[in-house]
Design an enzyme around this catalytic site. Structure first.
Site, PDB file in Angstrom:
ATOM      1  N   GLU A 265       0.899  -1.282  -0.124  1.00 44.67           N
ATOM      2  CA  GLU A 265       0.126  -0.042   0.070  1.00 44.67           C
ATOM      3  C   GLU A 265       0.916   1.257   0.046  1.00 44.67           C
ATOM      4  OE1 GLU A 265      -1.043   3.103   1.225  1.00 44.67           O
ATOM      5  OE2 GLU A 265      -1.973   2.502   3.047  1.00 44.67           O
ATOM      6  N   CYS A 302      -1.638   8.254   4.074  1.00 50.39           N
ATOM      7  CA  CYS A 302      -1.790   7.783   2.825  1.00 50.39           C
ATOM      8  C   CYS A 302      -3.131   8.097   2.043  1.00 50.39           C
ATOM      9  CB  CYS A 302      -1.445   6.229   2.465  1.00 50.39           C
ATOM     10  SG  CYS A 302      -2.771   5.299   3.584  1.00 50.39           S
TER      11      CYS A 302
HETATM   12  P1  NAP Z   1       9.722   3.667   3.355  1.00 49.90           P
HETATM   13  O1  NAP Z   1      10.938   4.352   2.702  1.00 49.90           O
HETATM   14  O2  NAP Z   1       9.041   3.186   2.078  1.00 49.90           O
HETATM   15  O3  NAP Z   1      10.125   2.432   4.116  1.00 49.90           O
HETATM   16  C1  NAP Z   1       9.272   1.373   4.513  1.00 49.90           C
HETATM   17  C2  NAP Z   1      10.076   0.051   4.968  1.00 49.90           C
HETATM   18  O4  NAP Z   1      10.360  -0.410   3.798  1.00 49.90           O
HETATM   19  C3  NAP Z   1      11.278   0.345   5.625  1.00 49.90           C
HETATM   20  O5  NAP Z   1      11.309  -0.829   6.643  1.00 49.90           O
HETATM   21  C4  NAP Z   1      12.440   0.310   4.609  1.00 49.90           C
HETATM   22  O6  NAP Z   1      13.507  -0.228   5.364  1.00 49.90           O
HETATM   23  C5  NAP Z   1      11.751  -0.473   3.695  1.00 49.90           C
HETATM   24  N1  NAP Z   1      12.253  -0.197   2.348  1.00 49.90           N
HETATM   25  C6  NAP Z   1      12.154   1.027   1.872  1.00 49.90           C
HETATM   26  N2  NAP Z   1      12.704   0.789   0.592  1.00 49.90           N
HETATM   27  C7  NAP Z   1      13.357  -0.413   0.378  1.00 49.90           C
HETATM   28  C8  NAP Z   1      13.939  -0.896  -0.560  1.00 49.90           C
HETATM   29  N3  NAP Z   1      14.154  -0.259  -1.932  1.00 49.90           N
HETATM   30  N4  NAP Z   1      14.383  -1.988  -0.644  1.00 49.90           N
HETATM   31  C9  NAP Z   1      14.072  -2.609   0.477  1.00 49.90           C
HETATM   32  N5  NAP Z   1      13.629  -2.317   1.695  1.00 49.90           N
HETATM   33  C10 NAP Z   1      13.182  -1.036   1.579  1.00 49.90           C
HETATM   34  O7  NAP Z   1       8.889   4.458   4.322  1.00 49.90           O
HETATM   35  P2  NAP Z   1       8.912   5.422   5.288  1.00 49.90           P
HETATM   36  O8  NAP Z   1      10.284   5.461   5.885  1.00 49.90           O
HETATM   37  O9  NAP Z   1       7.672   5.355   6.157  1.00 49.90           O
HETATM   38  O10 NAP Z   1       8.854   6.959   4.709  1.00 49.90           O
HETATM   39  C11 NAP Z   1       9.116   7.291   3.479  1.00 49.90           C
HETATM   40  C12 NAP Z   1       8.134   7.959   2.425  1.00 49.90           C
HETATM   41  O11 NAP Z   1       7.387   6.890   2.364  1.00 49.90           O
HETATM   42  C13 NAP Z   1       7.500   8.927   2.738  1.00 49.90           C
HETATM   43  O12 NAP Z   1       8.039  10.280   2.665  1.00 49.90           O
HETATM   44  C14 NAP Z   1       5.973   8.762   2.237  1.00 49.90           C
HETATM   45  O13 NAP Z   1       6.133   9.330   0.990  1.00 49.90           O
HETATM   46  C15 NAP Z   1       6.197   6.999   2.032  1.00 49.90           C
HETATM   47  N6  NAP Z   1       4.939   6.670   2.967  1.00 49.90           N
HETATM   48  C16 NAP Z   1       3.887   6.147   2.743  1.00 49.90           C
HETATM   49  C17 NAP Z   1       2.996   5.506   3.641  1.00 49.90           C
HETATM   50  C18 NAP Z   1       1.533   5.134   3.129  1.00 49.90           C
HETATM   51  O14 NAP Z   1       0.827   5.008   4.049  1.00 49.90           O
HETATM   52  N7  NAP Z   1       1.450   4.552   1.959  1.00 49.90           N
HETATM   53  C19 NAP Z   1       3.235   5.471   4.961  1.00 49.90           C
HETATM   54  C20 NAP Z   1       4.487   6.043   5.270  1.00 49.90           C
HETATM   55  C21 NAP Z   1       5.372   6.476   4.371  1.00 49.90           C
HETATM   56  P3  NAP Z   1      14.897   0.673   5.482  1.00 49.90           P
HETATM   57  O15 NAP Z   1      14.583   2.064   5.532  1.00 49.90           O
HETATM   58  O16 NAP Z   1      15.493   0.236   6.607  1.00 49.90           O
HETATM   59  O17 NAP Z   1      15.680   0.286   4.307  1.00 49.90           O
END
Ligand code: NAP
Length: 529
Positions: A265, A302
């Site tokens: 999601e 989201c």
């Molecule tokens: P994220 O960067 O997507 O990370 C979420 C999880 O996925 C973390 O455990 C991260 O681990 C892992 N991950 C991320 N990229 C990866 C990759 N390329 N390969 C393997 N594992 C990966 O989310 P976030 O830290 O919550 O926030 C960053 C951005 O995500 C926000 O700015 C926002 O745009 C979006 N977000 C969306 C939602 C939603 O509800 N859809 C919720 C929160 C955030 P590591 O960090 O340890 O690599």
């Protein structure tokens, strides 16, 4: 409870790596003890092999026992008391009142799934009784129901540490279905994760279910997540986060020799359409609800309404004035972690600098260096948003863009150009709905949930909820990640043909001992077959 900074692997506390990472106080950036060990490849293997070894016992357990497990996890989480909320507050910056409400949602979610298990009809039993005498060919006896998939890897989300975290909706659905779970905790709040993981272990111990049915691994790097997705024992993955992260995990799962589903999601811009009848009647009231929705949780949802499309009419001017005034009166607030704050800040400035975009309201600026977001509302026209694709991308934080459309054709064109969305919202009268029916028909093809005269934030956890949508909102539009239907992500149908009654699972035998709803010869009934 004392935090150890270690993994929970089956019943063991483990930590064999030499490298650690540390969470930070969201508001100040100060490091928070203890340091957390990074999970090693051997620990990934141990957690998933343990999960695999526990699968038969977990899936074979009575529904009542798994319902009891969920109730006990809920009790354990409540028993963690203020310490859990205080740690979550430090790690995420979310206010205590919000975290208290989120804990309520998390606990209610567990009890809702416990009820689903006790009622039992979720297995969707279907029975077509055989007709050996049918001509020209006999009809075989065919029966099907849903069974659990196997070990599930869950990625805890950053923005809902309790309700979509280590024991959030994904873990609860998987355990309810009878699937063991291995969680990768979100690296921004490992202490909260450890407390929640301990609650699951205590509940497993109390119910006598295998401790290997649940593991929690920590790590702050992509390698751990990829290793979990690639492990041969993993049968499905649940993720809430960025498009980039979700897509990377989806691609890794598809590249396995045996591809597995990834239910990611990944958010959306959740367009809101303001129709003339509603604008005329209650422009200021809509503006109030809108700014509340944009700034709720510092916009880190989201379902945040990132784009508003309003028809040029006197009411739209009133809406813009009120929204601008209300946005000016908001105050900067702490974001979940420095990475999210930096991305939001850069995105906000890019929008503000875009030719053809004007700022209609903006809060005071945060103090230099603080992990805080200013909130802002912008206005533009359909031509600018078409020419500047970055304006159509999700800006994760308290910001939104109002697009002033000259006529409904411009609104419909925008709707037609949309990528998949979690939600779309319409503000209008019932007459507006009839007049602009074409818009509704287009939106049905683009979104998972249509909201009328409300706002998309604040998702009800219930049986009819659909929190999903076409790509890139999610990687699979068939499934929801919130509400009881979310259990369908972790099960699959199996069909038994010609089996003797006694060899069938209890839900498919002639005698309907649990009195669940079944489809018998195309009729829903609780009677025996
Ligand atoms: P994220 O960067 O997507 O990370 C979420 C999880 O996925 C973390 O455990 C991260 O681990 C892992 N991950 C991320 N990229 C990866 C990759 N390329 N390969 C393997 N594992 C990966 O989310 P976030 O830290 O919550 O926030 C960053 C951005 O995500 C926000 O700015 C926002 O745009 C979006 N977000 C969306 C939602 C939603 O509800 N859809 C919720 C929160 C955030 P590591 O960090 O340890 O690599």
């Amino acid at each position: 409870m004392e935090l150890r900074g270690k993994h929970l692997i089956g019943g063991r506390i483990a930590a064999e790596a030499s490298t650690t990472f540390q969470a930070a106080v969201a508001a100040t950036g100060e490091p928070l003890d203890p340091p957390y060990y990074e999970a090693t490849a051997a620990e990934v293997d141990s957690a998933l092999r343990g999960a695999e070894s526990s699968f038969d016992a977990l899936r074979g357990s009575a529904h009542e026992v798994r319902a009891d497990l969920l109730d006990r996890i809920a009790d354990q989480i409540v028993a963690l008391g203020d310490a859990l909320l205080e740690r979550a507050h430090l790690e995420t910056g979310l206010p205590l009142a919000r975290l208290t409400a989120e804990r309520g949602r998390a606990v209610n979610q567990m009890r809702l799934f416990a009820e689903l298990l006790r009622e039992g009809s979720w297995v969707e039993a279907r029975i077509d009784r055989g007709q050996p005498e049918r001509q020209p060919l006999p009809k075989p006896d065919v029966r099907r129901m849903l069974i659990p998939l196997g070990p599930i890897v869950v990625f805890g989300a950053s923005n809902f540490p309790l309700a979509i975290g280590v024991v959030g909706t994904d873990t609860v659905c998987a355990l309810a279905a009878g699937c063991p779970v291995v969680v990768k905790g979100h690296p921004a709040h490992p202490g909260t994760g450890e407390m929640l993981g301990t609650a699951v272990h205590s509940a497993l111990e109390a119910t006598g279910l295998p401790l290997e049915s649940f593991s929690l691994l920590h790590g702050a790097g992509h390698e751990l997540g990829l290793a979990l997705v690639r492990h041969p024992a993993t049968r499905a993955v649940a993720f809430t986060g960025s498009l980039r992260g979700g897509r990377a995990l989806y691609d890794a799962a598809a590249a396995r020799p045996d591809p597995i589903p990834v239910y990611a999601e990944m958010g959306s811009t959740n367009p809101v359409f303001l129709l003339p009848g509603a604008l005329e009647q209650r422009a200021e009231q809509i503006a109030e609800g809108y700014i509340g929705s944009v700034t709720m949780g510092v916009g880190q949802f989201c379902t945040n309404p990132g784009i508003v499309l309003g028809l040029e009419a006197p009411g739209l001017g009133r809406f813009l004035d009120a929204a601008g005034r209300l946005a000016n009166a908001t105050t900067p607030a702490t974001m979940l972690h420095a990475g999210i704050q930096r991305t939001f800040d850069a995105g906000l400035e890019r929008v503000a600098r875009t030719k053809g975009v004007r700022t209609i309201g903006r809060s005071a600026e945060p103090a230099a260096g603080a992990c805080q977001a200013a909130s802002a509302v912008f206005a533009t026209d359909p031509q600018t948003i078409e020419a500047e694709p970055h304006l159509k991308e999700e800006l994760f934080g308290p910001a939104s863009i109002v697009v002033q459309c000259r006529d409904v054709a411009e609104m419909v064109r925008y709707a037609e150009s949309l990528e998949g969305q979690l939600t779309a919202t319409l503000h209008g009268t019932e007459e507006d709905l009839r007049t602009y029916e074409r818009l509704v028909r287009v939106l049905e093809r683009k979104v998972g949930r249509l909201v009328f005269n409300g706002f998309p934030t604040g998702i009800e956890v219930c049986a009819a909820m659909h929190h999903g949508g076409p790509y890139p909102a999610t990687t699979d539009p068939h499934f929801t990640s919130i509400g009881t239907a979310a259990i369908h992500r972790f099960v699959r149908p199996v069909c038994y043909q010609g089996f003797p009654d006694a060899a069938l699972p209890p839900e498919l035998r002639n005698r309907n001992a649990r009195r669940i709803w079944r489809l018998v010869d195309n009729q829903f009934t609780k009677e025996d077959a």
